[in-house]
Design an enzyme around this catalytic site. Sequence first.
Site, PDB file in Angstrom:
ATOM      1  N   GLY A 214       0.810  -1.204   0.000  1.00 54.91           N
ATOM      2  CA  GLY A 214       0.000   0.000   0.000  1.00 54.91           C
ATOM      3  C   GLY A 214       0.846   1.259   0.000  1.00 54.91           C
ATOM      4  O   GLY A 214       1.926   1.316  -0.614  1.00 54.91           O
ATOM      5  N   SER A 215       0.388   2.272   0.705  1.00 54.32           N
ATOM      6  CA  SER A 215       1.015   3.592   0.638  1.00 54.32           C
ATOM      7  C   SER A 215       2.414   3.647   1.250  1.00 54.32           C
ATOM      8  O   SER A 215       3.131   4.626   1.038  1.00 54.32           O
ATOM      9  CB  SER A 215       0.110   4.629   1.312  1.00 54.32           C
ATOM     10  N   THR A 216       2.825   2.636   2.002  1.00 52.43           N
ATOM     11  CA  THR A 216       4.205   2.656   2.505  1.00 52.43           C
ATOM     12  C   THR A 216       5.195   2.566   1.343  1.00 52.43           C
ATOM     13  O   THR A 216       6.334   3.019   1.459  1.00 52.43           O
ATOM     14  CB  THR A 216       4.462   1.501   3.497  1.00 52.43           C
TER      15      THR A 216
END
Length: 483
Positions: A214-216
């Site tokens: 995801g956004s990591t």
Amino acid sequence: MNKTIRRTSVFCLLLVLAVVARVSWVQVADGPKLASDSYNRRTMIAQWANPLGDIVVAGKPVTGSAKTSGSDFAYKRTYTDGPEYAAVTGRSSQVFGATQLEGIYQNVLNGTDDRTKGILDTLTGSSGKPGDVLTTIDPAVQKAAYDGLGSKNGAAVAIDPSTGQILAMVSTPSYDPGSIAGGSQADANAWQKLTADKNQPMLNRALRQTYPPGSTFKLVVASAALQDGLYSSVDQPTDSPNPYTLPGTSDTLTNEEASAPCKDASIRVALEYSCNTVFAKMAVDLGQAKVKAMADAYGFDDSHLEIPVSAATSVYPTNMPKSSTAQTGIGQFDVRATPLQMAMVTSAIANGGKLMAPHMVSKVTDGDGDALQSFGPSVKSTPISSHTAGELRSAMVSVIQQGTGTNARIPGVEVGGKTGTAQHGVDNSGNPYAWFVSYAKNSAGKEVAVAVMVDDPNAERAEISGNGFAGPIAKSMMEAALK
């Protein structure tokens, strides 16, 4: 002597010679192989005839050996806080074999490794004095991770960025390796229950399972953009429409927070608000080859990563249309990462761009405490420059101070991080994975990098967030590491 008797005698002699040759071959050529065969009961009896060496955490063993009764095996393995350390130790079972550190160093721990034997042991064919395995695990950080994850499905990893030492590795739900260490019916029943459990408590989610990050993963894309010169600093405005139409399609990508200032946002602002549109277009502008090169420099697509337990390979895909490249920019499509891998990304950023080789064993000793192997710091790669690392740390601090990661603030400590929620399941049918990656550094220069992933299938979907689910766990781990 007549001809018939003579022929019979010669034939019998040949049979005797054949038997002698076969026995000699078995004893000389096949002997070592048969002696070490895992199904050789004499070998197994010898293996469990004495207490094993120990796996040690901060000077104290988290394993032991106990006398048995009513069995050919005199001893069996025991564990202190078994579920808490299962992702580190693995298991050593009389019936179900050995895994992880127990498996890799099995011969040292049971004294059959030649390096543990003296001259007399070698001459008599006896086992040597069992050795020990000293880990890099910090018990306070390990406990913080284990207590924080609790009954949730998830994993957590903590790394010392300057050395690569793994300070914590936890996977939940966990299990007690001691419950399957022996050969009783109770052990067999426990094994059957564990293998039938749909939550897979014996799976090491921190190391052996990959997830969409995801956004990591936006930290990797930002790294590529800064290192390649697409943008000169984290405060330069980007060329980012909002919403963003995926190339070659009519599909539009929006942001979680509709009012977020994501149009042409700088990398700093885009990380603070986790702007999907910014990083999706950034990945397309860079091109998949450059994003992949950066991901690989951080450790993705390394099928030989061992700490010393082998890690599952984290993956950045190839041969994609631009629309899929855009989705990889936000850690979706076919991007997959272990929690260990995302801790490595954060560790490299915290360490000025140098990724130290992660390891969770500091020393392997013989029965007298003398080192058989020692593992010190070594540089695995340098994915980004110190300047790029400094830019990213500055933006990550903003995420904690005024962005999506406020739950990880620690007064008086520099904390930088990135949140993430990753879709999974057919048509995003499953609950999202909640991610939090962060680093912390105190005034004395002590530092730690952390990655936490929580997979809670029973949570209310609308309540799942990296900051809410994984942030407090990361904070408690960082606080424990800096004490």
